[in-house]
Design an enzyme around this catalytic site. Structure first.
Site, PDB file in Angstrom:
ATOM      1  N   THR A 127       0.841  -1.097  -0.011  1.00  0.00           N
ATOM      2  CA  THR A 127       0.104   0.075   0.147  1.00  0.00           C
ATOM      3  C   THR A 127       1.125   1.284  -0.039  1.00  0.00           C
ATOM      4  OG1 THR A 127      -1.682  -1.341   1.141  1.00  0.00           O
ATOM      5  CG2 THR A 127      -2.073   1.190   1.298  1.00  0.00           C
ATOM      6  N   GLU A 243      -5.511 -14.408   1.503  1.00  0.00           N
ATOM      7  CA  GLU A 243      -5.705 -13.230   2.443  1.00  0.00           C
ATOM      8  C   GLU A 243      -7.172 -12.952   2.810  1.00  0.00           C
ATOM      9  OE1 GLU A 243      -4.241  -8.378   2.372  1.00  0.00           O
ATOM     10  OE2 GLU A 243      -3.819  -9.609   0.486  1.00  0.00           O
ATOM     11  N   LEU A 338     -25.297  -3.369  24.309  1.00  0.00           N
ATOM     12  CA  LEU A 338     -25.833  -4.207  25.337  1.00  0.00           C
ATOM     13  C   LEU A 338     -24.993  -4.028  26.759  1.00  0.00           C
ATOM     14  CD1 LEU A 338     -27.080  -7.276  23.430  1.00  0.00           C
ATOM     15  CD2 LEU A 338     -28.587  -5.417  24.637  1.00  0.00           C
ATOM     16  N   GLY A 364      -7.294  -6.034   2.940  1.00  0.00           N
ATOM     17  CA  GLY A 364      -7.194  -7.206   2.278  1.00  0.00           C
ATOM     18  C   GLY A 364      -8.272  -6.966   0.786  1.00  0.00           C
TER      19      GLY A 364
END
Length: 386
Positions: A127, A243, A338, A364
């Site tokens: 990336t 992946e 909750l 991914g």
């Protein structure tokens, strides 16, 4: 409920060993690692000695030569404990897999034994600030200079970036060739010209180091090339299903886990004269999530089977990744609700699970990319019918 039939006795014995390791060596220290923003290298060495890293690497490269389910056990036990810091998945399921699948014999002998032992930590450098899901748009350049490659560029959001000793680096060896101009290299962590930027502050996964990486006139010999020149994009595409399967395994496991936490909490929390679990709204919410989690588990386990048979295609992986990560985020959100105010406290595992969850719909390949993959197959199927 539906039983899981994937795992044999040896897998479950290994699971118990991994669970003890996680409870002893990780859980007591994880909160401090989140503050530090990094996991100590000593943990990697301990995990290597325990046989928890790169389980499928063959014995000739220092591994145990086990099947993929042993890796799955490690991933599941980490995520079940909320231990998002150790970047074992990137190291084992991605970096070691790339080297084992595409590396030369010399590369396998050099890198894999040290990765199995935990002495060397692996990372994936793909990336860039302007290129995420569209990897063919990367700009990090590798230019031939004599008998070497001169590499300049930048990567970002790189998990294990601060610690890595071996990096699978995606570069452009031909800027005009698009996907056919991408080439992969193996970069040693102490290579001159390789510089690590700051450890990035993230929304979640605070204990896992995530970095900017810089390459300033870094020189690499041809023997550091992983696969053939110009074939890097094609190699990356062959591993995307694996992946995405790993992301599905993570999300299916965490969804189950946060539901269990919430059932336990609501059964012991009183509201209006009875347990919170006995409130109809609580029961309906948790029953819906449980049904969705069971469906996600069945789908994920089927994809594991297909992967082990070499039959997991990109569309099935995209479906599993999309459905399980969306459930992961929804379960973390609704379960936190909750817990009430306590759910917003960082000391509570549900709060950390909520923060950690959001990356799963991005990493991914984003949810939007998964939808494109699925839709394209639908269109292709329609054309065939018509």
């Amino acid at each position: 409920m539906i039983e899981r039939n994937l795992f044999r006795e040896e897998h479950e014995m290994f699971r118990q060993s991994v669970r003890r390791f996680v409870e002893k060596e990780i859980v007591p220290y994880h909160a401090q690692w989140e503050k530090d923003g990094i996991v100590p290298r000593e943990l990697w060495l301990k995990a290597g000695a325990q046989g928890m890293l790169c389980c499928t690497v063959p014995e000739e490269y220092g591994g145990l030569g086990l099947d993929y389910l042993f890796d799955v056990v490690v991933f599941e036990e980490l995520w079940r404990a909320g231990a998002s810091g150790p970047g074992f998945l990137i190291h084992t399921d991605l970096v070691a897999t790339y080297i084992l699948s595409f590396g030369s014999e010399a590369q396998k002998k050099k890198f894999l034994p040290k990765m199995v032992s935990g002495e060397w930590i692996g990372s994936l450098g793909m990336t860039e600030p302007h290129a995420g899901s569209d990897l063919k748009a990367i700009r990090t350049k590798a230019v031939r200079d004599g008998n070497e490659f001169l590499i300049n560029g930048q990567k970002v959001f790189i998990s294990n970036g601060q610690l890595c000793d071996v990096l699978v680096l995606a570069t452009k060896t031909d800027s005009e060739a698009g996907a056919k101009g991408v080439t992969l290299f193996l970069v040693e962590g102490d290579r001159p010209g390789f510089r690590r930027g700051k450890n990035l502050e993230k929304l979640g996964m605070h204990a896992q180091d995530t970095s900017e990486l810089f390459f300033d006139n870094m020189r690499l010999p041809p023997e550091n090339m992983l696969g053939e020149e110009g074939k890097g994009f094609a190699l990356m595409m062959t591993k995307l299903s694996q992946e995405r399967l790993a992301q599905a395994i993570r999300s299916a496991t965490v969804a189950e886990t946060v539901i269990e936490w919430t059932v336990d909490y609501t059964m012991n929390r009183q509201a209006f004269g009875k347990s919170l679990f006995d409130q109809q709204n609580t029961q309906f919410k948790l029953a819906e999530l449980k049904a969705q989690a069971v469906s996600a588990r069945v789908l994920t386990d089927k994809c594991i089977e297909l992967f082990m048979e070499g039959r997991l295609d990109p569309v099935d992986a995209a479906v599993a990744k999309m459905l399980t990560t969306e459930l992961h985020c929804r379960a973390a959100d609704e379960c936190l609700q909750l817990f009430g105010g306590w759910g917003y406290m960082w000391e509570m595992p549900i709060a950390r699970a909520y923060a950690d969850a959001r990356i799963t719909k991005i990493a991914g390949g984003s949810i939007e990319i998964m939808k494109l993959i699925i839709a394209r197959q639908m269109a292709q199927d329609a054309r065939t019918r018509i």
